[in-house]
Scaffold this active site. Structure first.
Site, PDB file in Angstrom:
ATOM      1  N   ARG A  74      33.202 -40.076  53.464  1.00 25.59           N
ATOM      2  CA  ARG A  74      33.314 -39.708  52.053  1.00 25.59           C
ATOM      3  C   ARG A  74      34.720 -39.168  51.800  1.00 25.59           C
ATOM      4  O   ARG A  74      35.109 -38.157  52.386  1.00 25.59           O
ATOM      5  CB  ARG A  74      32.265 -38.650  51.696  1.00 25.59           C
ATOM      6  N   GLU A 165      31.186 -31.410  42.332  1.00 25.00           N
ATOM      7  CA  GLU A 165      30.964 -30.000  42.019  1.00 25.00           C
ATOM      8  C   GLU A 165      31.426 -29.570  40.634  1.00 25.00           C
ATOM      9  O   GLU A 165      32.397 -28.813  40.487  1.00 25.00           O
ATOM     10  CB  GLU A 165      31.625 -29.112  43.086  1.00 25.00           C
ATOM     11  N   ASN A 294      26.089 -30.472  47.712  1.00 27.21           N
ATOM     12  CA  ASN A 294      26.958 -29.730  48.628  1.00 27.21           C
ATOM     13  C   ASN A 294      26.369 -28.340  48.780  1.00 27.21           C
ATOM     14  O   ASN A 294      26.082 -27.669  47.779  1.00 27.21           O
ATOM     15  CB  ASN A 294      28.381 -29.600  48.075  1.00 27.21           C
ATOM     16  N   TYR A 296      26.462 -24.573  51.113  1.00 27.63           N
ATOM     17  CA  TYR A 296      27.171 -23.772  52.104  1.00 27.63           C
ATOM     18  C   TYR A 296      26.487 -22.474  52.507  1.00 27.63           C
ATOM     19  O   TYR A 296      26.587 -22.066  53.652  1.00 27.63           O
ATOM     20  CB  TYR A 296      28.603 -23.478  51.623  1.00 27.63           C
ATOM     21  N   GLU A 367      28.143 -32.512  51.470  1.00 27.24           N
ATOM     22  CA  GLU A 367      28.996 -31.533  52.167  1.00 27.24           C
ATOM     23  C   GLU A 367      28.122 -30.424  52.721  1.00 27.24           C
ATOM     24  O   GLU A 367      27.237 -29.920  52.025  1.00 27.24           O
ATOM     25  CB  GLU A 367      30.009 -30.843  51.227  1.00 27.24           C
TER      26      GLU A 367
HETATM   27  C1  GAL Z   1      33.518 -27.375  48.443  1.00 26.86           C
HETATM   28  C2  GAL Z   1      34.584 -28.373  48.098  1.00 26.86           C
HETATM   29  C3  GAL Z   1      35.428 -28.812  49.232  1.00 26.86           C
HETATM   30  C4  GAL Z   1      35.695 -27.730  50.265  1.00 26.86           C
HETATM   31  C5  GAL Z   1      34.464 -26.900  50.555  1.00 26.86           C
HETATM   32  C6  GAL Z   1      34.697 -25.686  51.420  1.00 26.86           C
HETATM   33  O1  GAL Z   1      33.231 -26.580  47.339  1.00 26.86           O
HETATM   34  O2  GAL Z   1      34.028 -29.527  47.504  1.00 26.86           O
HETATM   35  O3  GAL Z   1      36.598 -29.370  48.710  1.00 26.86           O
HETATM   36  O4  GAL Z   1      36.806 -27.017  49.969  1.00 26.86           O
HETATM   37  O5  GAL Z   1      33.875 -26.462  49.389  1.00 26.86           O
HETATM   38  O6  GAL Z   1      35.095 -24.594  50.671  1.00 26.86           O
END
Ligand code: GAL
Length: 459
Positions: A74, A165, A294, A296, A367
């Site tokens: 990607r 995003e 995405n 995290y 992501e």
């Molecule tokens: C996401 C973003 C990425 C990368 C990742 C880690 O929000 O799409 O570009 O930076 O976070 O912070």
């Protein structure tokens, strides 16, 4: 447990974060080129001028991906590399050639391209002339740029992501001002968000009307969301967590899956939230062939009605005064170098929340990953924290799949250490270490671990 047959195993990057060559071969400047010039906006005043020099090194980078067994890649296309000033009249054939060569090179190595059309590097000219994502014309201009990409690359690219995003663009770019274009406002994010949705919808319409049946590809949008766990089982905290998720993910997913913004946003924002009329509803409803996610981290949510809560950039809090939700973490949770908590079950819960709210859509995690302070020692990087992160988050994905979530793929963020936006180069998210002085690439232990997962289709 093995992952489903045909599960897509990928790695992700974005143009501004890795390409460098920021003004080479006819590329126009983007808002990130400009933002990095403002002292104090980016750690150490760094910028993406060179980054991983991927523009010049893409052939060896693709070879490395192949060696690691990556099945899908990607990446994003930089709009100002295609249209230097953002408009059709500034077409840049050399930029088009670069992406065309990259796509060919991936296909020669049996790696499936997944292409994001917008990962934040808006042509600078459109910021000046159209007020960026606040402007009335911006969604049409995006659709014209998208059309050119479908025309030139759609014979070979079968997986399209319109926007990366929307939440980050709106909140960090127009609310908190910590990302380009650096605006601070409590109303602009909702207008920018609305125009981003329109841009997505119009690009999808072009694809479906002119290209999809002949090119036989899929198109969707990728949104980001952290998980919000109620801090207690009090009804008001349960409601606060739900409200926080709606202000985060449902803001962009409800219009696409239900045809309107969440009621709680309409009630709390009033005039600051543009309304979705019948025409817009038609444009957006059903406009994503898959649910791109995405993800995290996770935070607790506590009801903060009537309290004054601070916005927290690191916790991805959004404009908290609109939500009245207080966010916190468990002090026992381990933190990455972004200070994001590692909470794999939050990933499972979020996937299940999406399944339930949106009637079990096909989901791709586009992501997921973590930053750590990795060091090269004796030519190796032993990033056991990241190995653990991938292992536990992928276990959480398996639990979600077992419970019926239709998760079809996973893209690790990121293939390389790269330019981490306002954090500069210090925050390393890569499975492959990059020495930014020499441009030497060194696969970390996590890259080898990820390879073995792909190989076995199981953890
Ligand atoms: C996401 C973003 C990425 C990368 C990742 C880690 O929000 O799409 O570009 O930076 O976070 O912070």
């Amino acid at each position: 447990m093995r992952f489903p047959e045909n599960f897509i195993w990928g790695a992700a990057t974005s143009a501004y974060q890795i390409e460098g060559a920021h003004l080479s071969d006819g590329k126009g400047p983007s808002i990130w080129d400009a933002f990095c010039e403002i002292p104090g906006k980016v750690a150490k005043n760094e910028n993406g001028n060179i980054a991983c020099d991927h523009y010049n090194k893409f052939r060896e980078d693709v070879k490395l991906m192949k060696e690691l067994g990556i099945k899908a890649y990607r990446f994003s296309i930089s709009w100002p590399r295609i249209f230097a000033n953002g408009r059709k009249n500034s077409i840049n054939e050399k930029g088009i050639q670069f992406y065309s060569d990259l796509i060919d090179c991936l296909l020669e190595h049996d790696i499936i391209p997944w292409v994001t059309l917008y990962h934040w590097d808006l042509p600078l000219a459109l910021q000046f002339e159209e007020d960026g994502w606040l402007g009335d014309n911006i969604s049409d201009l995006f659709a014209e740029y998208a059309e050119l990409c479908f025309e030139r690359f759609g014979d070979r690219v079968k997986n399209w992501i319109t926007i990366n995003e929307a939440w980050v663009i709106a909140i960090l770019g127009y609310g908190q001002g910590v990302f380009a274009p650096g605006r601070i406002s409590n109303s602009e994010p909702y207008l920018a968000g609305h125009n981003i949705l329109l841009a997505h919808g119009k690009a999808v319409k072009v694809y479906r009307e002119k290209f999809q049946s002949s090119q036989k590809g899929v198109i969707g949008i990728t949104n980001n969301c952290d998980w919000r766990e109620p801090k207690s089982d009090k009804p008001e905290d349960i409601e606060a967590a739900e409200r926080a998720l709606e202000f985060f993910l449902a803001w962009f997913a409800d219009p696409i899956y239900k045809g309107d913004y969440p009621e709680v946003m309409k009630a709390r924002l009033g005039d600051r939230l543009p309304s979705i009329d019948a025409e817009t509803r038609n444009l957006l409803l059903g406009s994503s062939d898959f649910f791109g996610l995405n993800h995290y981290t996770t935070m607790f949510a506590t009801d903060a009605t009537g309290k004054n809560v601070e916005a927290d950039v690191h916790g991805n809090g959004g404009l908290n005064e609109d939500q009245e939700v207080e966010l916190s973490i468990d002090p026992d949770w381990k933190l990455t170098s972004m200070k994001w908590a590692v909470v794999p079950w939050g990933c499972r819960n979020l996937l299940q929340w999406i399944k339930k709210r949106y009637n079990n859509p096909p989901i791709y995690i586009t992501e997921n990953g973590c930053a750590y302070d990795d060091k090269v020692e004796n030519g190796e990087v032993d990033d056991q924290h990241r190995v653990h992160f991938f292992k536990t988050y992928l276990e959480a994905c398996q639990e979600a799949i077992e419970s019926g979530v239709d998760l079809r793929g996973y893209f690790a963020w990121s293939l390389f250490d790269n330019f981490e936006w306002a954090s500069g180069y210090e925050k390393r998210f890569g499975m492959v270490h990059v020495d930014f002085e020499t441009q030497k690439r060194t696969p970390k232990a996590s890259a080898k671990y990820y390879s073995s997962i792909i190989d076995n289709n199981s953890i």
